[in-house]
Write a protein that holds these residues in place. Structure first.
Motif, PDB file in Angstrom:
ATOM      1  N   UNK A   1      -6.198  -1.221   4.053  1.00 16.63           N
ATOM      2  CA  UNK A   1      -6.515  -0.814   2.693  1.00 16.63           C
ATOM      3  C   UNK A   1      -6.354   0.680   2.511  1.00 16.63           C
ATOM      4  N   UNK A   2      -6.290   1.075   1.256  1.00 12.69           N
ATOM      5  CA  UNK A   2      -6.434   2.464   0.852  1.00 12.69           C
ATOM      6  C   UNK A   2      -7.467   2.434  -0.267  1.00 12.69           C
ATOM      7  N   UNK A   3      -8.151   3.563  -0.454  1.00 16.46           N
ATOM      8  CA  UNK A   3      -9.175   3.604  -1.489  1.00 16.46           C
ATOM      9  C   UNK A   3      -9.003   4.846  -2.351  1.00 16.46           C
ATOM     10  N   UNK A   4      -9.586   4.764  -3.532  1.00 18.80           N
ATOM     11  CA  UNK A   4      -9.499   5.854  -4.486  1.00 18.80           C
ATOM     12  C   UNK A   4     -10.870   6.027  -5.135  1.00 18.80           C
ATOM     13  N   UNK A   5     -11.526   7.165  -4.862  1.00 20.08           N
ATOM     14  CA  UNK A   5     -12.812   7.416  -5.519  1.00 20.08           C
ATOM     15  C   UNK A   5     -12.594   7.765  -6.990  1.00 20.08           C
ATOM     16  N   UNK A   6     -13.422   7.167  -7.850  1.00 25.05           N
ATOM     17  CA  UNK A   6     -13.348   7.409  -9.289  1.00 25.05           C
ATOM     18  C   UNK A   6     -14.751   7.713  -9.807  1.00 25.05           C
ATOM     19  N   UNK A   7     -14.859   8.023 -11.070  1.00 22.91           N
ATOM     20  CA  UNK A   7     -16.158   8.282 -11.681  1.00 22.91           C
ATOM     21  C   UNK A   7     -16.945   6.967 -11.712  1.00 22.91           C
ATOM     22  N   UNK A   8     -18.106   6.947 -11.089  1.00 17.93           N
ATOM     23  CA  UNK A   8     -18.970   5.769 -11.130  1.00 17.93           C
ATOM     24  C   UNK A   8     -18.694   4.719 -10.088  1.00 17.93           C
ATOM     25  N   UNK A   9     -17.716   4.929  -9.206  1.00 21.27           N
ATOM     26  CA  UNK A   9     -17.419   3.932  -8.181  1.00 21.27           C
ATOM     27  C   UNK A   9     -16.115   4.217  -7.477  1.00 21.27           C
ATOM     28  N   UNK A  10     -15.680   3.256  -6.731  1.00 18.97           N
ATOM     29  CA  UNK A  10     -14.480   3.398  -5.921  1.00 18.97           C
ATOM     30  C   UNK A  10     -13.631   2.141  -6.088  1.00 18.97           C
ATOM     31  N   UNK A  11     -12.329   2.316  -5.956  1.00 15.62           N
ATOM     32  CA  UNK A  11     -11.417   1.168  -5.961  1.00 15.62           C
ATOM     33  C   UNK A  11     -10.720   1.139  -4.620  1.00 15.62           C
TER      34      UNK A  11
ATOM     35  N   UNK B   1       0.834  -1.204   0.000  1.00 17.99           N
ATOM     36  CA  UNK B   1       0.000   0.000   0.000  1.00 17.99           C
ATOM     37  C   UNK B   1       0.867   1.253   0.000  1.00 17.99           C
ATOM     38  N   UNK B   2       1.930   1.245   0.802  1.00 17.05           N
ATOM     39  CA  UNK B   2       2.781   2.434   0.893  1.00 17.05           C
ATOM     40  C   UNK B   2       3.461   2.710  -0.444  1.00 17.05           C
ATOM     41  N   UNK B   3       3.889   1.666  -1.153  1.00 15.00           N
ATOM     42  CA  UNK B   3       4.516   1.861  -2.461  1.00 15.00           C
ATOM     43  C   UNK B   3       3.499   2.392  -3.472  1.00 15.00           C
ATOM     44  N   UNK B   4       2.271   1.896  -3.423  1.00 20.62           N
ATOM     45  CA  UNK B   4       1.220   2.375  -4.320  1.00 20.62           C
ATOM     46  C   UNK B   4       0.962   3.857  -4.106  1.00 20.62           C
ATOM     47  N   UNK B   5       0.774   4.255  -2.861  1.00 26.09           N
ATOM     48  CA  UNK B   5       0.487   5.659  -2.542  1.00 26.09           C
ATOM     49  C   UNK B   5       1.695   6.535  -2.895  1.00 26.09           C
ATOM     50  N   UNK B   6       2.903   6.078  -2.562  1.00 25.24           N
ATOM     51  CA  UNK B   6       4.107   6.864  -2.851  1.00 25.24           C
ATOM     52  C   UNK B   6       4.328   7.044  -4.349  1.00 25.24           C
ATOM     53  N   UNK B   7       3.948   6.059  -5.144  1.00 23.81           N
ATOM     54  CA  UNK B   7       4.144   6.143  -6.594  1.00 23.81           C
ATOM     55  C   UNK B   7       3.165   7.105  -7.267  1.00 23.81           C
ATOM     56  N   UNK B   8       2.110   7.485  -6.536  1.00 24.88           N
ATOM     57  CA  UNK B   8       1.071   8.347  -7.118  1.00 24.88           C
ATOM     58  C   UNK B   8       0.686   9.457  -6.142  1.00 24.88           C
ATOM     59  N   UNK B   9       1.635  10.340  -5.788  1.00 25.92           N
ATOM     60  CA  UNK B   9       1.346  11.379  -4.790  1.00 25.92           C
ATOM     61  C   UNK B   9       0.297  12.392  -5.244  1.00 25.92           C
ATOM     62  N   UNK B  10       0.035  12.460  -6.539  1.00 21.95           N
ATOM     63  CA  UNK B  10      -0.945  13.400  -7.064  1.00 21.95           C
ATOM     64  C   UNK B  10      -2.387  12.919  -6.862  1.00 21.95           C
ATOM     65  N   UNK B  11      -2.573  11.658  -6.462  1.00 20.41           N
ATOM     66  CA  UNK B  11      -3.923  11.103  -6.329  1.00 20.41           C
ATOM     67  C   UNK B  11      -4.427  11.209  -4.895  1.00 20.41           C
ATOM     68  N   UNK B  12      -5.728  11.363  -4.764  1.00 18.10           N
ATOM     69  CA  UNK B  12      -6.382  11.557  -3.456  1.00 18.10           C
ATOM     70  C   UNK B  12      -6.793  10.221  -2.845  1.00 18.10           C
TER      71      UNK B  12
END
Length: 180
Positions: free
Chosen positions: A139-149, A115-126
């Motif tokens: 977990x970490x989550x990322x809201x997107x258009x039409x749903x969440x990952x 998870x830490x590598x994922x977040x660190x690789x994409x610092x521009x994402x919320x």
């Protein structure tokens, strides 16, 4: 591909594909397994009706109280098929008491190595990190258009097996469905 429950739940493969396509556009590796998807019921009646339908289309792995409401997880007899992935499981979330929810497919979850590598690789994402320190399956989550990952470290089936083995599942109270 069309799944037998698409008429009841909505088109599952297009829902998953849309979220994966958005991740790809954001530069996130989508080769990781899609562990499951989640459908949120708008009412108790809808939850009970869908739970019955899902029980015919898959094996109930667990039903327990999570976040103040029942959530049931099923392993499909026929996984949702996409060109890149098969999605083996679905969570069905009941609405929280006293809250109104829109019914429908809500999120997908992927298993990633870090998870830490994922977040660190994409610092521009919320990324949202509210459950990042959950000892059993952070977990970490990322809201997107039409749903969440949501991104996890372990497959849901492994977490469920551990919870059942350690008696960590909180059962749905016998009177839950009779409460006002």
């Amino acid at each position: 591909m069309v799944h037998p429950l698409d008429t009841l739940l909505g088109p599952q493969a297009p829902f998953v594909s849309s979220l994966l396509d958005q991740l790809t556009e954001l530069g996130i590796d989508t080769s990781h397994p899609v562990d499951h998807l989640c459908y949120r019921a708008a009412s108790r009646e809808e939850y009970l009706r869908l739970r019955t339908a899902l029980a015919q289309a898959g094996e109930l792995l667990v039903e327990g109280m999570i976040g103040g409401r029942p959530i049931a997880t099923f392993r499909y007899h026929q996984p949702v098929q996409l060109a890149r992935h098969g999605v083996p499981c679905i969570e069905l979330a009941a609405p929280k008491l006293g809250r109104s929810h829109q019914a429908g497919l809500e999120h997908i979850e992927l298993v990633v190595p870090s998870l830490s590598a994922l977040v660190a690789a994409h610092p521009q994402l919320a990324f949202r990190t509210e459950n990042q320190f959950d000892g059993r399956n952070p977990d970490v989550s990322l809201p997107l258009v039409g749903g969440q990952v949501k991104f996890h470290l372990r497959p849901l089936e492994a977490v469920i097996a551990e919870e059942k083995a350690t008696v960590a599942v909180t059962p749905v109270p016998a009177d839950y469905w009779h409460q006002p």
